[in-house]
Design an enzyme around this catalytic site. Structure first.
Site, PDB file in Angstrom:
ATOM      1  N   GLU A  84       6.723   1.916   9.357  1.00  0.00           N
ATOM      2  CA  GLU A  84       7.195   0.590   8.957  1.00  0.00           C
ATOM      3  C   GLU A  84       8.699   0.629   8.702  1.00  0.00           C
ATOM      4  OE1 GLU A  84       5.504  -2.035   9.046  1.00  0.00           O
ATOM      5  OE2 GLU A  84       3.411  -1.399   9.005  1.00  0.00           O
ATOM      6  N   CYS A 144       0.063  -2.852   0.333  1.00  0.00           N
ATOM      7  CA  CYS A 144       0.888  -1.821   0.976  1.00  0.00           C
ATOM      8  C   CYS A 144       2.360  -2.208   0.910  1.00  0.00           C
ATOM      9  CB  CYS A 144       0.469  -1.623   2.434  1.00  0.00           C
ATOM     10  SG  CYS A 144      -1.087  -0.748   2.599  1.00  0.00           S
ATOM     11  N   HIS A 166       1.618   2.744   8.264  1.00  0.00           N
ATOM     12  CA  HIS A 166       0.283   2.160   8.385  1.00  0.00           C
ATOM     13  C   HIS A 166      -0.521   2.948   9.419  1.00  0.00           C
ATOM     14  CE1 HIS A 166       0.778  -1.909   6.312  1.00  0.00           C
ATOM     15  NE2 HIS A 166      -0.379  -1.438   5.905  1.00  0.00           N
TER      16      HIS A 166
HETATM   17  N1  PCA Z   1      -4.044  -1.245   3.267  1.00  0.00           N
HETATM   18  C1  PCA Z   1      -3.730  -2.508   2.617  1.00  0.00           C
HETATM   19  C2  PCA Z   1      -3.702  -2.186   1.153  1.00  0.00           C
HETATM   20  C3  PCA Z   1      -4.298  -0.836   0.994  1.00  0.00           C
HETATM   21  C4  PCA Z   1      -4.398  -0.297   2.363  1.00  0.00           C
HETATM   22  O1  PCA Z   1      -4.754   0.848   2.652  1.00  0.00           O
HETATM   23  C5  PCA Z   1      -2.450  -3.164   3.155  1.00  0.00           C
HETATM   24  O2  PCA Z   1      -2.135  -2.987   4.337  1.00  0.00           O
HETATM   25  O3  PCA Z   1      -1.750  -3.856   2.406  1.00  0.00           O
END
Ligand code: PCA
Length: 194
Positions: A84, A144, A166
């Site tokens: 990200e 996140c 991610h």
């Molecule tokens: N993914 C979520 C929150 C926790 C996770 O593992 C997100 O992308 O915000």
């Protein structure tokens, strides 16, 4: 060099969170089996809750004093390991769990903060190792992103490098072994840059 790796608990319909498995795997194999480039690596699992998730991470940062933090979370709809680029100062009401009020995460702070990881170098190295890789410009507006933004704000004016990744669900597109391999390669890049 000390590296902190965070993952998240399960949330909503996501009964398995690969980022938790990664953080737990890091602790299980710290010191043996995986090439951590000589780094002292620690994993921590965060609760999927606005603000509380980052408080847990901040506590761990205070105890471990890492040189870099790689924070991981699940993006159920993605098929690649996505570095990200930006965290945004915004949260949106959630369809997953307790309703929250949409608004700024931190008042009087910048609209966005950038990852301080060497994204291109990590991407190239991981891609070269045939890992399913991507670069993303939005970590969303859920927990996140909340952890990512607060972390980048926490490390402003510090030498600690930090960023968010991610990951897709574990399955045909990506295995847990590949996530561990990614973490290992990313740490190798950070080590080379010191
Ligand atoms: N993914 C979520 C929150 C926790 C996770 O593992 C997100 O992308 O915000």
């Amino acid at each position: 060099m000390r590296i902190l790796i965070s993952g998240f608990s399960e949330f909503g319909d996501n009964k398995v969170n690969p980022s938790r498995l990664l953080a737990e795997q890091v602790n299980a194999c710290a010191g043996h089996g995986v090439d951590w480039s000589g780094a002292d690596v620690r994993g921590v699992v965060l609760p999927v809750e606005f603000e509380v998730g980052f408080q847990r991470l901040r506590d761990e940062i205070g105890l471990f004093r890492p040189d870099a933090v790689l924070s991981f979370g699940l993006a159920a709809g993605r098929r690649t390991i996505d570095l990200e680029r930006f965290a945004v100062n915004w949260r949106e009401s959630s369809s997953m769990g307790a309703s929250v009020v949409a608004g700024e995460l931190l008042p009087d702070c910048p609209l966005a903060l950038a990852s301080t990881l060497p994204i291109e170098s990590i991407f190239d190295k991981a891609k070269g190792a045939c890992l399913p890789m991507g670069i993303s410009h939005s970590a969303g507006t859920y927990v996140c992103n909340d952890v990512f933004y607060r972390m980048q704000n926490h490390f402003l004016r510090s030498r600690v490098r930090s960023g968010f990744i991610h990951v897709p669900p574990i399955g045909t597109d990506c295995t847990l072994d590949q996530l561990v391999q990614f973490a290992s390669l990313a740490i190798g890049v950070l080590k080379d840059r010191r």
